[in-house]
Design a protein around this motif. Structure first.
Motif, PDB file in Angstrom:
ATOM      1  N   LEU A  23       0.874  -1.158   0.000  1.00 63.68           N
ATOM      2  CA  LEU A  23       0.000   0.000   0.000  1.00 63.68           C
ATOM      3  C   LEU A  23       0.917   1.214   0.000  1.00 63.68           C
ATOM      4  O   LEU A  23       1.738   1.368   0.896  1.00 63.68           O
ATOM      5  N   VAL A  24       0.812   2.044  -1.038  1.00 64.86           N
ATOM      6  CA  VAL A  24       1.745   3.148  -1.251  1.00 64.86           C
ATOM      7  C   VAL A  24       1.030   4.482  -1.085  1.00 64.86           C
ATOM      8  O   VAL A  24      -0.001   4.721  -1.700  1.00 64.86           O
ATOM      9  N   GLY A  25       1.614   5.356  -0.264  1.00 64.52           N
ATOM     10  CA  GLY A  25       1.039   6.674  -0.037  1.00 64.52           C
ATOM     11  C   GLY A  25       1.445   7.683  -1.091  1.00 64.52           C
ATOM     12  O   GLY A  25       0.644   8.497  -1.531  1.00 64.52           O
ATOM     13  N   THR A  26       2.710   7.646  -1.517  1.00 64.82           N
ATOM     14  CA  THR A  26       3.204   8.569  -2.537  1.00 64.82           C
ATOM     15  C   THR A  26       3.758   7.756  -3.696  1.00 64.82           C
ATOM     16  O   THR A  26       4.730   7.012  -3.528  1.00 64.82           O
ATOM     17  N   LYS A  31      11.510  -7.264   0.345  1.00 66.32           N
ATOM     18  CA  LYS A  31      12.298  -6.076   0.684  1.00 66.32           C
ATOM     19  C   LYS A  31      11.968  -4.967  -0.303  1.00 66.32           C
ATOM     20  O   LYS A  31      11.771  -5.222  -1.489  1.00 66.32           O
ATOM     21  N   VAL A  32      11.923  -3.724   0.200  1.00 64.17           N
ATOM     22  CA  VAL A  32      11.666  -2.555  -0.639  1.00 64.17           C
ATOM     23  C   VAL A  32      12.686  -1.481  -0.284  1.00 64.17           C
ATOM     24  O   VAL A  32      12.856  -1.148   0.886  1.00 64.17           O
ATOM     25  N   THR A  33      13.361  -0.973  -1.290  1.00 61.92           N
ATOM     26  CA  THR A  33      14.240   0.173  -1.104  1.00 61.92           C
ATOM     27  C   THR A  33      13.617   1.330  -1.866  1.00 61.92           C
ATOM     28  O   THR A  33      13.440   1.253  -3.082  1.00 61.92           O
ATOM     29  N   PHE A  34      13.259   2.381  -1.131  1.00 61.54           N
ATOM     30  CA  PHE A  34      12.539   3.497  -1.729  1.00 61.54           C
ATOM     31  C   PHE A  34      13.416   4.226  -2.739  1.00 61.54           C
ATOM     32  O   PHE A  34      14.595   4.445  -2.513  1.00 61.54           O
ATOM     33  N   GLY A  35      12.798   4.601  -3.850  1.00 59.45           N
ATOM     34  CA  GLY A  35      13.386   5.529  -4.796  1.00 59.45           C
ATOM     35  C   GLY A  35      12.645   6.840  -4.575  1.00 59.45           C
ATOM     36  O   GLY A  35      12.880   7.538  -3.597  1.00 59.45           O
ATOM     37  N   THR A  36      11.684   7.101  -5.465  1.00 60.17           N
ATOM     38  CA  THR A  36      10.855   8.295  -5.299  1.00 60.17           C
ATOM     39  C   THR A  36       9.521   7.984  -4.620  1.00 60.17           C
ATOM     40  O   THR A  36       8.808   8.894  -4.224  1.00 60.17           O
ATOM     41  N   ALA A  37       9.173   6.700  -4.498  1.00 63.64           N
ATOM     42  CA  ALA A  37       7.959   6.304  -3.781  1.00 63.64           C
ATOM     43  C   ALA A  37       8.187   6.483  -2.284  1.00 63.64           C
ATOM     44  O   ALA A  37       9.315   6.376  -1.798  1.00 63.64           O
ATOM     45  N   ALA A  38       7.118   6.764  -1.554  1.00 64.70           N
ATOM     46  CA  ALA A  38       7.245   6.961  -0.107  1.00 64.70           C
ATOM     47  C   ALA A  38       5.980   6.533   0.613  1.00 64.70           C
ATOM     48  O   ALA A  38       4.944   6.312  -0.014  1.00 64.70           O
ATOM     49  N   ASP A  39       6.086   6.442   1.938  1.00 64.62           N
ATOM     50  CA  ASP A  39       4.974   6.070   2.797  1.00 64.62           C
ATOM     51  C   ASP A  39       4.377   4.734   2.349  1.00 64.62           C
ATOM     52  O   ASP A  39       3.238   4.644   1.912  1.00 64.62           O
ATOM     53  N   ILE A  40       5.190   3.687   2.453  1.00 67.93           N
ATOM     54  CA  ILE A  40       4.820   2.358   1.951  1.00 67.93           C
ATOM     55  C   ILE A  40       4.523   1.422   3.104  1.00 67.93           C
ATOM     56  O   ILE A  40       5.242   1.390   4.105  1.00 67.93           O
TER      57      ILE A  40
END
Length: 83
Positions: A37-40, A70-79
């Protein structure tokens, strides 16, 4: 409150039972999730349940039905991971 669906078998197409905030670059503590579930909206690097790493994966704001460890954020945020 009692869970009316406690005795019902859950599958990958069932609603999630738990959510946990994702920390960028750290293995998901509860193991592979059923979705994100992604906020940004933006991009991220993910490791799938077979151990494959994919970079610059576009994640839309809202529900993303991908199973990852595993998730490493790039430009996506609030995951958030959905289990």
């Amino acid at each position: 409150m009692a869970d009316r669906f406690e005795g019902t078998a859950t599958g990958l197409d069932s609603p999630g039972r738990k959510i946990a905030q994702v920390t960028s670059g750290v293995d998901l503590a509860a193991g592979p999730c059923r979705a994100l579930l992604v906020g940004t909206a933006g991009t991220a690097t993910v490791v799938d349940i077979e151990g494959n790493t994919s970079t610059n994966i576009p994640l839309q704001q809202g529900y993303n039905p991908i199973r990852v460890t595993k998730v490493t954020f790039g430009t996506a945020a609030d995951i958030w991971a959905i289990y």
